[in-house]
Enzyme design. Structure first.
Site, PDB file in Angstrom:
ATOM      1  N   HIS A 176       0.767  -1.006  -0.188  1.00  0.00           N
ATOM      2  CA  HIS A 176      -0.519   0.491   0.465  1.00  0.00           C
ATOM      3  C   HIS A 176       1.244   1.429   0.660  1.00  0.00           C
ATOM      4  O   HIS A 176       0.233   2.513  -0.675  1.00  0.00           O
ATOM      5  CB  HIS A 176      -1.406  -0.415   0.545  1.00  0.00           C
ATOM      6  CG  HIS A 176      -2.168  -0.923   1.150  1.00  0.00           C
ATOM      7  ND1 HIS A 176      -2.528  -2.058   1.523  1.00  0.00           N
ATOM      8  CD2 HIS A 176      -3.214  -0.311   0.518  1.00  0.00           C
ATOM      9  CE1 HIS A 176      -3.034  -2.781   1.330  1.00  0.00           C
ATOM     10  NE2 HIS A 176      -3.880  -1.836   0.201  1.00  0.00           N
ATOM     11  N   GLY A 177       2.026   1.368   0.551  1.00  0.00           N
ATOM     12  CA  GLY A 177       3.181   2.113   0.691  1.00  0.00           C
ATOM     13  C   GLY A 177       4.519   2.879   1.768  1.00  0.00           C
ATOM     14  O   GLY A 177       4.257   1.354   2.260  1.00  0.00           O
TER      15      GLY A 177
END
Lengths: 458, 332
Positions: free
Chosen positions: A320-321
């Site tokens: 996701h990040g």
């Protein structure tokens, strides 16, 4: 180009649909139309992204072609590794350098690398195709098909994450086959509902959440503000992402392709395992099939299960990040899934109302970690949420959108149920209602820059 | 069968977009439509960032006063009495220097070329840190200050334009509805009779303290005023026949206040203005006006009596007369 922008709705989409249906009787021609449209769509963000997308598609095709000619599976694994290296370079270089620098106490310059939009999505889809070829679960396809399957504009930037096996046969089928009007009408309905959810619910909630998290960066907010911010973001994230998915599914249906579902009322889940069966379903099945099960899944006893779950969810967070807050969020869910499984195998079930409250509290706390730019901000939000903050007051008025969004997320029918479950009928009044909603949405997005989608950053 | 759904959908969508677009083109709240049906003299009172471009493009005026709310209370009629010509007040409340220059650029691009331009500057121009390009809370329609018609059309299909069109139509049908003067004058300070020293002094004191605190946070060691270069860029586009007067507006300056706009900054402004053939008058200096709290609502906004006297002082300054009473200084 955002789906809910005027340039997309009034310019790009009608042109692409017209060209696509004009070419509909010729399989290759319509595929070229879609591929060209998808590349224009992608280049619209930033033309510098295009060579990377085309490069990874070409690399994947070369790997599959070498495998087809030689039968040597090493080509496929090389393709997987090169795709992953590309993702690692663009998304994680700065993260790795800053982490190493922090651990070693060094002052290293962090390079500024432009993150190509959607790279996590198309890289995973290309890598999974090569893995499936290696497993013997896929066919070899020409460059055009591989590039189109990955870059098809409705799902290119933020999913749903599709598999070749569910898209390629649909691309073969004529969009003019029986049921074209019904598919198109349902596509329109999905698109309009998604568009309205994004513009009228998710974006107003986003501005509330942004204010609260900005305040938490400066200091510990009040109890009321912290919960207001956490709830606003929890609802924004769901509505924003599910709205994007619904627009993507709608666009796919207009083109004669049904993408897989991505959400199934996740905020009605009564345990964490149930939540992950309902939230970002195409990512969940991807990490299950290509990571969790190959790691042994639940077949190797509790030790193996715990290890596989923590690795899978930690990597899910990292996907996701590029930040430790995302890793911590993933691991938190990993621990939650383990505890949930242990509870379910050894304890009597909780009353469903209590189970829902516990699950939602866990999910909302997780979203605070997910949204906060750093651990300090997350800690300040969570401190306030347990009542140790700057009083109890609400400094910002609660928007009515919060109540509407809660009702939509918790009580209302899902868009899929409304559109495909029998509510949508070939009736003029429904066409008029949806036409009016889309017109209102187009007028609303015309007075500024439309807000981008949260998942575009991943 | 599903055609029963699709046709009504398509027709509703088309009508739902075409009718608002057509109404906006007819009412033309921004002054960019080729089929305007309502006189541009009807100006809807709204955020001035969205209406001054129409006033500038209307061709009814050959002279303009540009600035922020500090020049807003100057009636264009008073300027006409002093300088002749037909004046419009195109000041924008709270506009940043960059936004003011966007307005000025549009003024200077007008054909026929403007006869006179007065630019009122406040002390943000002497900030030692570069101010934000746009006001953080007010959307600035950059597109409206461009000359590209096709670009203008892409901004007409929205609720704001439709609402402004509705209000313009309503005003044109009902003479009783509040409208803005066609020359842009709209003194929105409270009525002068409501002013009181008891209310003004605490406000002025707080304003001055805030301004001093903000100056104290910046380095005053160097004479670096990054905003001033914007002026050079915009004035470079000035047609040679246009008379240019730059006015450093009167600001409340109590005796003990830190100088916010130092002489070095004023000299830089004056140099640029002189280079482009204009005149600079400095009212932002200690004087009988600026040191007297009874002349101000707040630190930047003076009362009506000052606004009424300013045009004649501007004219005197433009005619090479130094102020006898020290109210202004001509920066030659």
């Amino acid at each position: 180009m955002l789906f809910h922008s005027q340039v997309f709705i009034l310019g790009f989409l009608p042109l692409v649909l017209a060209a696509y249906y004009l070419a509909a009787r010729h399989a290759q021609a319509r595929e070229w139309v879609l591929l060209l449209a998808s590349l224009v769509f992608y280049a619209w963000w930033d033309v510098r992204f295009l060579p990377l997308l085309l490069g990874q598609c070409t690399l994947t095709w070369l790997a599959s072609e070498c495998h087809r000619r030689t039968g040597y599976r090493g080509w496929l694994w090389a393709g997987v590794i090169l795709n992953m290296l590309s993702l690692a370079f663009f998304k994680y270089t700065a993260f790795l350098i800053s982490t190493v620098a922090a651990l070693a106490g060094l002052e290293l310059a962090t390079p500024h690398i432009l993150l190509p939009i959607g790279i996590s999505f198309f890289t995973f889809q290309l890598a999974c195709y090569l893995v499936d070829l290696a497993r013997g679960d896929a066919h070899h396809h020409p460059w055009r098909r591989i590039s189109l399957f990955v870059s098809l504009f409705p799902h290119l930037v933020a999913g749903p994450i599709v598999r070749h096996s569910e898209i390629m046969p649909q691309l073969d089928a004529s969009p003019l086959r029986d049921g074209v009007a019904e598919r198109f009408a349902k596509g329109v309905a999905f698109f309009v509902v998604g568009c309205a959810k994004k513009v009228f619910l998710a974006d107003p909630l986003g501005s509330s959440a942004d204010q609260m998290f900005a305040a938490a960066q400066a200091g510990v907010p009040s109890l009321g503000d912290a919960w207001h911010g956490a709830l606003a973001f929890s609802l924004q994230l769901f509505l924003d992402f599910s709205a994007y998915t619904e627009m993507a599914i709608g666009l796919g249906l207009m083109l004669g392709v049904r993408f897989p579902d991505n959400f199934n009322a996740p905020y009605r889940a009564t345990d964490l395992r149930d939540f992950w069966r309902r939230w970002h379903m195409t990512l969940s099945r991807l990490i299950r099939d290509y990571l969790y099960i190959p790691l042994g899944g639940s077949r190797q006893g509790w030790g193996g299960y715990v290890t596989a779950t923590l690795i899978t969810m930690g990597l899910c967070g990292l996907w996701h990040g590029a930040g430790w807050t995302f890793v911590a969020w993933g691991l938190m869910h990993g621990v939650g899934l383990i505890v949930c499984r242990a509870w379910q195998s050894s304890m009597p079930p909780m009353p469903s109302g209590l189970a829902w409250i516990v699950t939602m509290l866990f999910v909302i706390v997780g979203w605070v970690l997910f949204r906060a730019p750093d651990f300090t901000t997350a800690a300040q939000m969570l401190t306030a949420m347990v009542g140790l903050g700057d009083g109890f007051a609400l400094t910002q008025a609660i928007k009515p959108e919060l109540a509407i969004a809660t009702a939509v997320a918790v009580l209302g029918p899902t868009t899929k149920a409304a559109v495909e479950g029998g509510w949508l009928q070939p009736a003029a009044y429904q066409g008029i209602a949806l036409g009016a909603i889309l017109a209102a949405t187009v007028l609303a997005v015309g007075q500024g820059h439309p807000q981008t989608f949260i998942y575009f950053q991943f | 069968m599903w055609q029963k759904f699709l046709w009504p959908f398509a027709l509703t969508l088309a009508a739902g977009l075409a009718i608002p677009f057509f109404l906006v083109l007819l009412a033309d709240p921004y002054g960019v439509s080729p089929i305007r049906a309502i006189s541009s003299e009807i100006v809807v009172p709204t955020q001035r960032r969205f209406i001054v471009a129409d006033i500038i493009r209307s061709r009814r005026y050959d002279s303009f006063i540009v600035g922020t709310s500090t020049v807003n209370s100057i009636n264009p009629g008073w300027l006409e009495a002093e300088f002749g010509g037909k004046f419009a007040n195109v000041a924008v409340h709270g506009s940043t220097p960059y936004e003011q220059m966007r307005v000025l650029d549009l003024v200077l691009r007008q054909k026929p070329m403007p006869r006179m331009v007065i630019l009122g500057l406040d002390d943000v121009w002497c900030s030692r840190v570069e101010p934000a390009r746009y006001h953080p809370q007010a959307q600035f329609p950059d597109w409206l200050f461009e000359d590209w018609n096709l670009g203008h059309f892409s901004h007409l299909l929205n609720w704001r334009a439709l609402e402004l069109a509705r209000r313009k139509l309503e005003i044109s049908w009902s003479s009783s509805k509040k409208r803005l003067a066609p020359n842009g004058f709209n003194d929105d300070l409270p009525p002068d009779a409501t002013w009181s020293l008891e209310k003004a002094v605490p406000r002025l004191t707080a304003d001055v303290q805030r301004a001093m605190a903000s100056v104290a946070m910046t380095s005053t060691a160097t004479a670096h005023f990054p905003t001033v270069s914007l002026l050079d860029k915009s004035l470079g586009k000035r047609p040679t026949a246009t008379r240019l007067l730059v006015v450093l507006m009167p600001t409340y300056l109590p005796q003990d206040a830190v100088v916010i706009a130092p002489d070095a900054c004023k000299a830089m402004i004056a140099d640029i203005v002189r280079e482009h053939g204009g005149t600079t008058l400095d009212f932002m200096r200690p004087s009988a006006w600026t040191t007297d709290a009874s002349n101000f609502w707040d630190r930047l906004h003076f009362r009506q009596a000052i606004a009424e006297m300013l045009p004649s002082r501007m004219r005197a300054g433009l005619e090479h007369r130094q102020s006898q009473d020290g109210l202004y200084q001509r920066l030659d």
